[in-house]
Write a protein that holds these residues in place. Sequence first.
Motif, mmCIF file in Angstrom:
data_model
loop_
_atom_site.group_PDB
_atom_site.id
_atom_site.type_symbol
_atom_site.label_atom_id
_atom_site.label_comp_id
_atom_site.label_asym_id
_atom_site.label_seq_id
_atom_site.Cartn_x
_atom_site.Cartn_y
_atom_site.Cartn_z
ATOM 1 N N THR A 184 0.813 -1.225 0.000
ATOM 2 C CA THR A 184 0.000 0.000 0.000
ATOM 3 C C THR A 184 0.843 1.270 0.000
ATOM 4 O OG1 THR A 184 -0.039 0.075 2.414
ATOM 5 C CG2 THR A 184 -1.777 -1.204 1.351
ATOM 6 N N LYS A 185 2.153 1.133 0.270
ATOM 7 C CA LYS A 185 3.062 2.293 0.421
ATOM 8 C C LYS A 185 2.689 3.155 1.627
ATOM 9 C CE LYS A 185 5.511 1.021 -2.963
ATOM 10 N NZ LYS A 185 5.419 1.244 -4.398
ATOM 11 N N ASP A 186 1.880 2.589 2.520
ATOM 12 C CA ASP A 186 1.511 3.274 3.752
ATOM 13 C C ASP A 186 2.783 3.595 4.552
ATOM 14 O OD1 ASP A 186 -0.228 4.328 5.582
ATOM 15 O OD2 ASP A 186 -0.653 2.413 6.586
ATOM 16 N N VAL A 187 2.847 4.802 5.086
ATOM 17 C CA VAL A 187 4.015 5.240 5.854
ATOM 18 C C VAL A 187 3.923 4.701 7.280
ATOM 19 C CG1 VAL A 187 5.229 7.259 6.777
ATOM 20 C CG2 VAL A 187 4.272 7.323 4.455
ATOM 21 N N LEU A 188 4.971 3.988 7.742
ATOM 22 C CA LEU A 188 4.926 3.300 9.044
ATOM 23 C C LEU A 188 5.994 3.830 10.006
ATOM 24 C CD1 LEU A 188 4.551 -0.357 7.635
ATOM 25 C CD2 LEU A 188 2.710 1.177 8.391
ATOM 26 N N ASP A 189 6.418 5.066 9.822
ATOM 27 C CA ASP A 189 7.551 5.586 10.599
ATOM 28 C C ASP A 189 7.278 7.004 11.085
ATOM 29 O OD1 ASP A 189 8.482 7.620 8.555
ATOM 30 O OD2 ASP A 189 8.445 5.795 7.349
ATOM 31 N N LYS A 190 8.322 7.654 11.590
ATOM 32 C CA LYS A 190 8.159 8.966 12.225
ATOM 33 C C LYS A 190 7.668 10.053 11.276
ATOM 34 C CE LYS A 190 11.408 11.605 14.440
ATOM 35 N NZ LYS A 190 12.428 11.890 15.473
ATOM 36 N N ASP A 191 7.716 9.839 9.984
ATOM 37 C CA ASP A 191 7.141 10.814 9.050
ATOM 38 C C ASP A 191 5.658 11.055 9.357
ATOM 39 O OD1 ASP A 191 9.343 11.623 7.647
ATOM 40 O OD2 ASP A 191 8.991 10.331 5.893
ATOM 41 N N VAL A 192 4.994 10.060 9.954
ATOM 42 C CA VAL A 192 3.584 10.217 10.340
ATOM 43 C C VAL A 192 3.447 11.364 11.347
ATOM 44 C CG1 VAL A 192 1.612 9.085 11.475
ATOM 45 C CG2 VAL A 192 3.016 7.811 9.832
ATOM 46 N N VAL B 256 0.691 8.029 14.990
ATOM 47 C CA VAL B 256 2.031 7.503 14.756
ATOM 48 C C VAL B 256 2.259 6.169 15.492
ATOM 49 C CG1 VAL B 256 3.140 8.909 16.580
ATOM 50 C CG2 VAL B 256 4.481 8.118 14.634
ATOM 51 N N LEU B 257 1.727 6.053 16.719
ATOM 52 C CA LEU B 257 1.985 4.810 17.469
ATOM 53 C C LEU B 257 1.260 3.617 16.858
ATOM 54 C CD1 LEU B 257 2.349 5.595 21.256
ATOM 55 C CD2 LEU B 257 3.983 5.761 19.367
ATOM 56 N N GLU B 258 0.119 3.884 16.228
ATOM 57 C CA GLU B 258 -0.589 2.800 15.534
ATOM 58 C C GLU B 258 0.327 2.206 14.455
ATOM 59 O OE1 GLU B 258 -4.354 4.055 13.709
ATOM 60 O OE2 GLU B 258 -3.871 2.597 12.124
ATOM 61 N N LYS B 259 1.081 3.066 13.783
ATOM 62 C CA LYS B 259 2.017 2.594 12.739
ATOM 63 C C LYS B 259 3.186 1.829 13.358
ATOM 64 C CE LYS B 259 -0.479 4.877 9.803
ATOM 65 N NZ LYS B 259 -1.444 4.203 8.944
ATOM 66 N N TYR B 260 3.710 2.355 14.471
ATOM 67 C CA TYR B 260 4.820 1.662 15.133
ATOM 68 C C TYR B 260 4.367 0.275 15.598
ATOM 69 C CZ TYR B 260 7.657 5.992 15.383
ATOM 70 O OH TYR B 260 8.403 7.114 15.090
ATOM 71 N N ARG B 261 3.092 0.192 16.034
ATOM 72 C CA ARG B 261 2.567 -1.108 16.468
ATOM 73 C C ARG B 261 2.494 -2.084 15.295
ATOM 74 N NH1 ARG B 261 -1.656 1.719 18.864
ATOM 75 N NH2 ARG B 261 -0.690 2.648 20.686
ATOM 76 N N ILE B 262 2.130 -1.582 14.127
ATOM 77 C CA ILE B 262 2.092 -2.442 12.930
ATOM 78 C C ILE B 262 3.495 -3.006 12.663
ATOM 79 C CG2 ILE B 262 1.779 -2.448 10.405
ATOM 80 C CD1 ILE B 262 -0.472 -0.370 10.807
ATOM 81 N N VAL B 263 4.488 -2.129 12.766
ATOM 82 C CA VAL B 263 5.870 -2.572 12.532
ATOM 83 C C VAL B 263 6.256 -3.637 13.562
ATOM 84 C CG1 VAL B 263 8.299 -1.842 12.510
ATOM 85 C CG2 VAL B 263 6.546 -0.368 11.488
ATOM 86 N N ALA B 264 5.970 -3.367 14.842
ATOM 87 C CA ALA B 264 6.340 -4.311 15.910
ATOM 88 C C ALA B 264 5.645 -5.658 15.695
ATOM 89 C CB ALA B 264 5.980 -3.721 17.276
ATOM 90 N N LYS B 265 4.387 -5.625 15.264
ATOM 91 C CA LYS B 265 3.658 -6.875 15.025
ATOM 92 C C LYS B 265 4.264 -7.645 13.864
ATOM 93 C CE LYS B 265 -0.732 -5.571 17.015
ATOM 94 N NZ LYS B 265 -2.044 -4.975 16.768
ATOM 95 N N LYS B 266 4.610 -6.936 12.788
ATOM 96 C CA LYS B 266 5.208 -7.620 11.632
ATOM 97 C C LYS B 266 6.566 -8.219 11.997
ATOM 98 C CE LYS B 266 2.950 -5.209 7.820
ATOM 99 N NZ LYS B 266 2.680 -5.699 6.458
ATOM 100 N N ILE B 267 7.292 -7.508 12.855
ATOM 101 C CA ILE B 267 8.583 -8.037 13.306
ATOM 102 C C ILE B 267 8.369 -9.237 14.226
ATOM 103 C CG2 ILE B 267 10.599 -7.477 14.759
ATOM 104 C CD1 ILE B 267 10.587 -4.681 13.575
#
Length: 240
Positions: free
Chosen positions: A209-217, A225-236
Motif C-alpha cells: 500500500t506504500k503506507d508510511v509506518l515511521d516517524k514521518d507520520v 504515529v503509534l498505531e504505525k509503530y505497532r504495525i511494525v512491531a507486530k510484523k517483526i
Amino acid sequence: ILKIMEKAPLYSGKAKSVYEIEGTDEVLVEFRDDITAGNGLKHDVKSGKGYLNTIISVELFKLLEENGVQTHFIKYVEPSHMISKKVDIIPLEVIVRNVAAGSLCKKYPFESGKDLETPILQFDYKNDDYGDPMLNNEIAIALNLATEEELAEIKKLALEVNTVLKNYFDTIGIILVDFKIEVGKTSDGKIIVADEISPDTMRLWDKETKDVLDKDVFRKDLGDVLEKYRIVAKKIGCLK
Ligand code: C5P
C-alpha cells in the motif's frame, strides 16, 4: 535499575537517556516517550512510544548480531530499557538510502519514491547547533571526527546493516526506504553500531500500500504515529 537511575544520566538526548552502570563497561539505555521532529522544534510525549521503540530496536540489534554485525546491544530490560556496551559515540549520523525520500528530495532533484540503483550513503554531522549539516570525508577528517580509514570502515558497516535490514524487512512486507545509524568506539577500539534502530530512525513503507509506518507520520501529521509503530512491531513479531 532504580538504583542505576538514581544518578543523573550520563547523557540525555531528545528521546533517550543513558545511565552509567558503575564499575562496568556497560550502560543502561532508557527509551523515553518523547517524540520530536525538526531538531526538537516539534515535540510531544506519547505514552507507549518508548516501549515500542525498545522492543523494535532490541529485535533489530539481535538480527544484526545473528548476521555478524557487531552492535552495542547486550540485553533487553523490560519494558523500555536495554543494557548496552559503553562506547564513545562518533558524532556522525550515518544515513543509508535505498529509495529517494526526505531531505534528499528537498535538496536535490530526486523524485520521491524512486528506487535508487545503488544505496546512497551520507554522513551528517551530529551537531544540533549547526543543524546536522552534511559532511564530506575532508570536512569530517578536518573536524577530527574520524580518520579516512575509520570513515571507510563505518561506510562498510552501514552498508552491511543496510543489506541485513533491507532483506529482512522485505520478507515481512516492508520497504526499508532509508535509515540513520550511529556508531561508537568500544574501549578496545572497535567501531560498532550503537544508539537505536527504530521507526524514529528509519523510513518504512508498506510494500503493497506504500503506507508510511515511521516517524514521518508525526513529522507530517499523517495520523496516529503509534498505531504505525505497532504495525511494525507486530510484523517483526515482537508485539501480539
Ligand atoms: O531527513 P532525511 O531524509 O535526511 O533522513 C534520512 C533518514 O535518517 C530517515 O530515516 C530519518 O528518520 C533518519 N534521521 C534520523 N535522525 C536525524 C536525521 C535523519 O534518524 N537527525
